[in-house]
Design a protein around this motif. Sequence first.
Motif, short mmCIF file in Angstrom:
data_model
loop_
_atom_site.label_atom_id
_atom_site.label_comp_id
_atom_site.label_asym_id
_atom_site.label_seq_id
_atom_site.Cartn_x
_atom_site.Cartn_y
_atom_site.Cartn_z
N TRP A 20 1.03 -1.29 0.00
CA TRP A 20 -0.09 0.08 0.05
C TRP A 20 0.98 1.21 -0.16
CZ3 TRP A 20 -0.83 4.13 3.24
CH2 TRP A 20 -1.90 5.13 2.84
N LEU A 21 1.72 1.36 0.74
CA LEU A 21 2.97 2.40 1.07
C LEU A 21 3.48 2.77 -0.43
CD1 LEU A 21 4.49 2.02 4.42
CD2 LEU A 21 3.23 4.24 3.55
N GLN A 43 1.42 4.65 -2.95
CA GLN A 43 1.45 6.21 -2.80
C GLN A 43 2.11 6.66 -3.55
OE1 GLN A 43 -1.60 6.44 -1.13
NE2 GLN A 43 -1.42 4.35 -1.04
N LEU A 59 5.61 7.18 -3.13
CA LEU A 59 6.69 8.14 -2.32
C LEU A 59 8.03 7.56 -2.97
CD1 LEU A 59 5.33 7.35 1.09
CD2 LEU A 59 5.14 9.28 0.00
N GLN A 89 6.36 12.32 5.55
CA GLN A 89 5.18 12.60 4.50
C GLN A 89 3.70 11.56 4.63
OE1 GLN A 89 6.43 13.07 0.27
NE2 GLN A 89 8.55 12.73 1.09
N VAL A 90 4.06 10.52 5.58
CA VAL A 90 2.80 9.66 5.79
C VAL A 90 2.86 9.51 7.24
CG1 VAL A 90 1.58 7.40 5.55
CG2 VAL A 90 3.03 8.72 3.32
N LYS A 122 1.17 14.13 3.74
CA LYS A 122 0.22 13.92 2.55
C LYS A 122 -0.75 12.66 2.99
CE LYS A 122 3.76 15.49 -0.86
NZ LYS A 122 5.00 15.76 -0.17
N ARG A 123 -0.54 11.88 3.59
CA ARG A 123 -1.38 10.60 3.78
C ARG A 123 -1.52 10.38 5.39
NH1 ARG A 123 -1.92 11.32 -0.76
NH2 ARG A 123 -1.95 10.09 -2.56
N GLY A 135 -6.37 13.21 2.93
CA GLY A 135 -5.81 11.81 2.49
C GLY A 135 -5.83 10.74 3.40
N THR A 151 -7.04 7.31 5.08
CA THR A 151 -7.43 5.93 4.97
C THR A 151 -7.47 5.32 6.05
OG1 THR A 151 -5.99 5.91 2.89
CG2 THR A 151 -6.79 3.98 3.59
N MET A 199 -6.81 0.05 4.41
CA MET A 199 -5.52 0.00 3.94
C MET A 199 -4.84 -1.49 3.83
SD MET A 199 -1.93 -0.46 5.09
CE MET A 199 -2.42 -0.35 6.74
#
Length: 347
Positions: A66-67, A70, A72, A124-125, A146-147, A186, A188, A193
């Motif tokens: 899942w990561l 995204q 990244l 960022q996550v 961002k997430r 963003g 989830t 996820m």
Amino acid sequence: MTPNKPWLANYPTGVPKTIDPDKYSSIMELYEECFDRFRMQPMTICMGVTHTYDDVDKASLAVAAWLQAQGLPLGSVVALMMPNVPQYLPTMIGILRAGYICTPVNPLYTGRELRHQLNDSGAQVIFVVDNFAQALEQVIEETHIKRIVLSKMGDMMGLKGILVNTIIRQVKRLIPKYNLNDPKYGVTKFPDMLKKGKNLPFQNPKLSLDQTAFLQYTGGTTGLSKGAILSQRNIVAGAMQSEAWTRPITSEINEVYINMVMALPLYHIFAFMLSSLGMRAGYTFILIPNPRDIPGFVKTLSKQPFHIFPAVNTLFKGLLDNPNFKNLDFSSLRISQAGGMAATEQT
């Protein structure tokens, strides 16, 4: 014996004089070896719910896939803000597996402390449990996040988890109100996820021991909290060193599984290194989400034998002050380990 290392003469029998972390090409090679060796053994027990090494392996693969989806870049920083719940270790390992850097966050941080770590690390996550989402909401606009992956305490506890989540929200009212519904965040949900990740392709990134694995932040007692840069080699070496020192004792345990009490928070370096040592030796971790609840902690300890008990002095003292603690069955206990601060003679 080399003359400039006189301490080697005092090593206990069975403890090797050296280790070789370079036998592994990356931290994931060590973790994957653990999964293969102990696949069907219990890895975590939390509130009576057990997950095997295989369960954690598969969940971490879903997190990693899942990561990666995204978009990244390799080496991006992902924050992990959770107490000791079953989703902690799969998430942490999934972050590393995907080729990213993990920065563990103290869930009890204030908004100001959280903002500093997120911005200083460049995360960022973030994976966060909803008990602590309010602090994140206060600062999210001032970070590079961002997430958000939002989890409930019981998300990996099956039917028991529904009950746990209901009690935490409706009865104990432990979840401060928050509002992260805006699509720009963003958000989830953790179960979504995992479900998506299981159906996404995973690309094995090229990892090496020289790459950064963790940005582990200090307590900030002398000013702003600082991110210590830990390479994959640092973690592998620490796991091998710890296991080398405990093996002579644990090799004498005749019970089927070796249980380690995991009350120390996994976001702290002490507990995290114990988790790496434990994985390498196939331990089962008795996860304690809230060690401040001493009566609940003692009740948990009464339900299964425990062989290794690490804690800090204040936690040991809190347990000793509880009248039911002395009634526990300590016959399986082989190692008590104090760290993080000096252990008092009284304790």
